[in-house]
Design a protein around this motif. Structure first.
Motif, PDB file in Angstrom:
ATOM      1  N   MET A   1       0.833  -1.206   0.000  1.00 12.42           N
ATOM      2  CA  MET A   1       0.000   0.000   0.000  1.00 12.42           C
ATOM      3  C   MET A   1       0.868   1.255   0.000  1.00 12.42           C
ATOM      4  O   MET A   1       1.940   1.278   0.587  1.00 12.42           O
ATOM      5  N   VAL A   2       0.378   2.292  -0.681  1.00 12.30           N
ATOM      6  CA  VAL A   2       1.034   3.588  -0.713  1.00 12.30           C
ATOM      7  C   VAL A   2       0.201   4.583   0.096  1.00 12.30           C
ATOM      8  O   VAL A   2       0.733   5.436   0.777  1.00 12.30           O
ATOM      9  N   ASN A   3      -1.109   4.441   0.034  1.00 14.63           N
ATOM     10  CA  ASN A   3      -2.039   5.318   0.747  1.00 14.63           C
ATOM     11  C   ASN A   3      -3.059   4.424   1.467  1.00 14.63           C
ATOM     12  O   ASN A   3      -4.189   4.278   1.017  1.00 14.63           O
ATOM     13  N   PRO A   4      -2.655   3.823   2.603  1.00 15.91           N
ATOM     14  CA  PRO A   4      -3.519   2.838   3.255  1.00 15.91           C
ATOM     15  C   PRO A   4      -4.721   3.450   3.974  1.00 15.91           C
ATOM     16  O   PRO A   4      -4.612   4.512   4.595  1.00 15.91           O
ATOM     17  N   VAL A   5      -5.866   2.775   3.852  1.00 15.89           N
ATOM     18  CA  VAL A   5      -7.065   3.127   4.610  1.00 15.89           C
ATOM     19  C   VAL A   5      -7.551   1.857   5.301  1.00 15.89           C
ATOM     20  O   VAL A   5      -7.352   0.753   4.803  1.00 15.89           O
ATOM     21  N   GLN A   6      -8.172   2.045   6.470  1.00 14.98           N
ATOM     22  CA  GLN A   6      -8.684   0.907   7.226  1.00 14.98           C
ATOM     23  C   GLN A   6     -10.199   0.964   7.263  1.00 14.98           C
ATOM     24  O   GLN A   6     -10.782   2.007   7.548  1.00 14.98           O
ATOM     25  N   SER A   7     -10.833  -0.173   6.983  1.00 16.28           N
ATOM     26  CA  SER A   7     -12.291  -0.229   7.020  1.00 16.28           C
ATOM     27  C   SER A   7     -12.747  -0.376   8.474  1.00 16.28           C
ATOM     28  O   SER A   7     -11.961  -0.752   9.342  1.00 16.28           O
ATOM     29  N   PRO A   8     -14.020  -0.101   8.739  1.00 16.08           N
ATOM     30  CA  PRO A   8     -14.529  -0.290  10.099  1.00 16.08           C
ATOM     31  C   PRO A   8     -14.458  -1.759  10.538  1.00 16.08           C
ATOM     32  O   PRO A   8     -14.544  -2.062  11.712  1.00 16.08           O
ATOM     33  N   TYR A   9     -14.289  -2.656   9.578  1.00 12.73           N
ATOM     34  CA  TYR A   9     -14.205  -4.085   9.876  1.00 12.73           C
ATOM     35  C   TYR A   9     -12.772  -4.518  10.152  1.00 12.73           C
ATOM     36  O   TYR A   9     -12.512  -5.697  10.414  1.00 12.73           O
ATOM     37  N   GLY A  10     -11.811  -3.569  10.065  1.00 12.64           N
ATOM     38  CA  GLY A  10     -10.430  -3.866  10.423  1.00 12.64           C
ATOM     39  C   GLY A  10      -9.513  -4.236   9.272  1.00 12.64           C
ATOM     40  O   GLY A  10      -8.348  -4.535   9.493  1.00 12.64           O
ATOM     41  N   HIS A  11      -9.998  -4.222   8.049  1.00  9.58           N
ATOM     42  CA  HIS A  11      -9.173  -4.588   6.898  1.00  9.58           C
ATOM     43  C   HIS A  11      -8.488  -3.362   6.313  1.00  9.58           C
ATOM     44  O   HIS A  11      -9.042  -2.266   6.351  1.00  9.58           O
ATOM     45  N   PHE A  12      -7.293  -3.566   5.755  1.00  7.37           N
ATOM     46  CA  PHE A  12      -6.530  -2.479   5.144  1.00  7.37           C
ATOM     47  C   PHE A  12      -6.590  -2.577   3.627  1.00  7.37           C
ATOM     48  O   PHE A  12      -6.495  -3.672   3.066  1.00  7.37           O
TER      49      PHE A  12
ATOM     50  N   PRO B   1      -2.301   6.948   9.087  1.00  9.54           N
ATOM     51  CA  PRO B   1      -0.965   7.531   8.950  1.00  9.54           C
ATOM     52  C   PRO B   1       0.123   6.682   9.617  1.00  9.54           C
ATOM     53  O   PRO B   1       1.259   6.668   9.156  1.00  9.54           O
ATOM     54  N   GLU B   2      -0.213   5.976  10.677  1.00  9.91           N
ATOM     55  CA  GLU B   2       0.790   5.119  11.341  1.00  9.91           C
ATOM     56  C   GLU B   2       1.208   3.978  10.434  1.00  9.91           C
ATOM     57  O   GLU B   2       2.389   3.646  10.340  1.00  9.91           O
ATOM     58  N   MET B   3       0.241   3.363   9.760  1.00  6.26           N
ATOM     59  CA  MET B   3       0.562   2.281   8.819  1.00  6.26           C
ATOM     60  C   MET B   3       1.405   2.839   7.674  1.00  6.26           C
ATOM     61  O   MET B   3       2.378   2.212   7.246  1.00  6.26           O
ATOM     62  N   LYS B   4       1.066   4.019   7.199  1.00  4.39           N
ATOM     63  CA  LYS B   4       1.826   4.629   6.112  1.00  4.39           C
ATOM     64  C   LYS B   4       3.272   4.872   6.549  1.00  4.39           C
ATOM     65  O   LYS B   4       4.208   4.598   5.793  1.00  4.39           O
ATOM     66  N   LYS B   5       3.461   5.366   7.783  1.00  2.00           N
ATOM     67  CA  LYS B   5       4.815   5.587   8.297  1.00  2.00           C
ATOM     68  C   LYS B   5       5.590   4.275   8.362  1.00  2.00           C
ATOM     69  O   LYS B   5       6.772   4.229   8.016  1.00  2.00           O
ATOM     70  N   ARG B   6       4.925   3.206   8.811  1.00  5.20           N
ATOM     71  CA  ARG B   6       5.581   1.888   8.883  1.00  5.20           C
ATOM     72  C   ARG B   6       6.007   1.417   7.493  1.00  5.20           C
ATOM     73  O   ARG B   6       7.102   0.892   7.320  1.00  5.20           O
ATOM     74  N   ILE B   7       5.131   1.615   6.508  1.00  7.38           N
ATOM     75  CA  ILE B   7       5.435   1.176   5.139  1.00  7.38           C
ATOM     76  C   ILE B   7       6.601   1.993   4.580  1.00  7.38           C
ATOM     77  O   ILE B   7       7.528   1.434   3.991  1.00  7.38           O
TER      78      ILE B   7
END
Length: 138
Positions: A79-90, A123-129
């Protein structure tokens, strides 16, 4: 009523004088704007104000060997621009937008109702990536 008929189009053309168009007017100088001070449309040199960023180049999102949680749940690409669904999936935002355009407002994993507005940027996932990709560049 049975008298000679006059051609009205000729009579109208003869009575309307030919007037040239007025020259363009200069802009009117006005007082202060009712909208207040508006920002300038002239670009300013923002490089001096911001920290210089380096772009991370990857040949393809699909060939990067990264942890599974950094991959889009739809296409499996990093992912380059990750979003998380309310169900927990990225998901990668653009991939999810394409999914909605093709399949409607349904979660690709749970098949429950889902809209892009319900997904949160992470943004935290994006920083990790980004950190991972910087450490694994060739």
């Amino acid at each position: 009523v049975d008298g000679p008929k006059e051609d009205l189009t000729t009579a109208v053309e003869e009575t309307v004088p030919s007037v040239p168009a007025p020259p363009p007017t200069k802009p009117v100088q006005t007082g202060p704007s009712l909208l207040g001070d508006l920002p300038s449309l002239v670009k300013q040199d923002s490089k001096s104000e911001k920290k210089e960023k380096h772009k991370i180049r990857i040949e393809s999102r699909s060939v990067v060997d990264c942890p599974e949680d950094m991959r889009c749940a739809i296409d499996g690409k990093v992912m380059v621009n990750p979003v998380q669904s309310p169900y927990g999936h990225f998901f990668e935002r653009k991939t999810l937008e394409k999914w909605f355009a093709n399949c409607g407002s349904v979660c690709p994993i749970t098949q429950k109702s889902l809209r892009l507005e319900e997904c949160q940027a992470d943004p935290e996932m994006k920083k990790r990536i980004v950190k991972f990709l910087k450490g694994h560049q060739v």
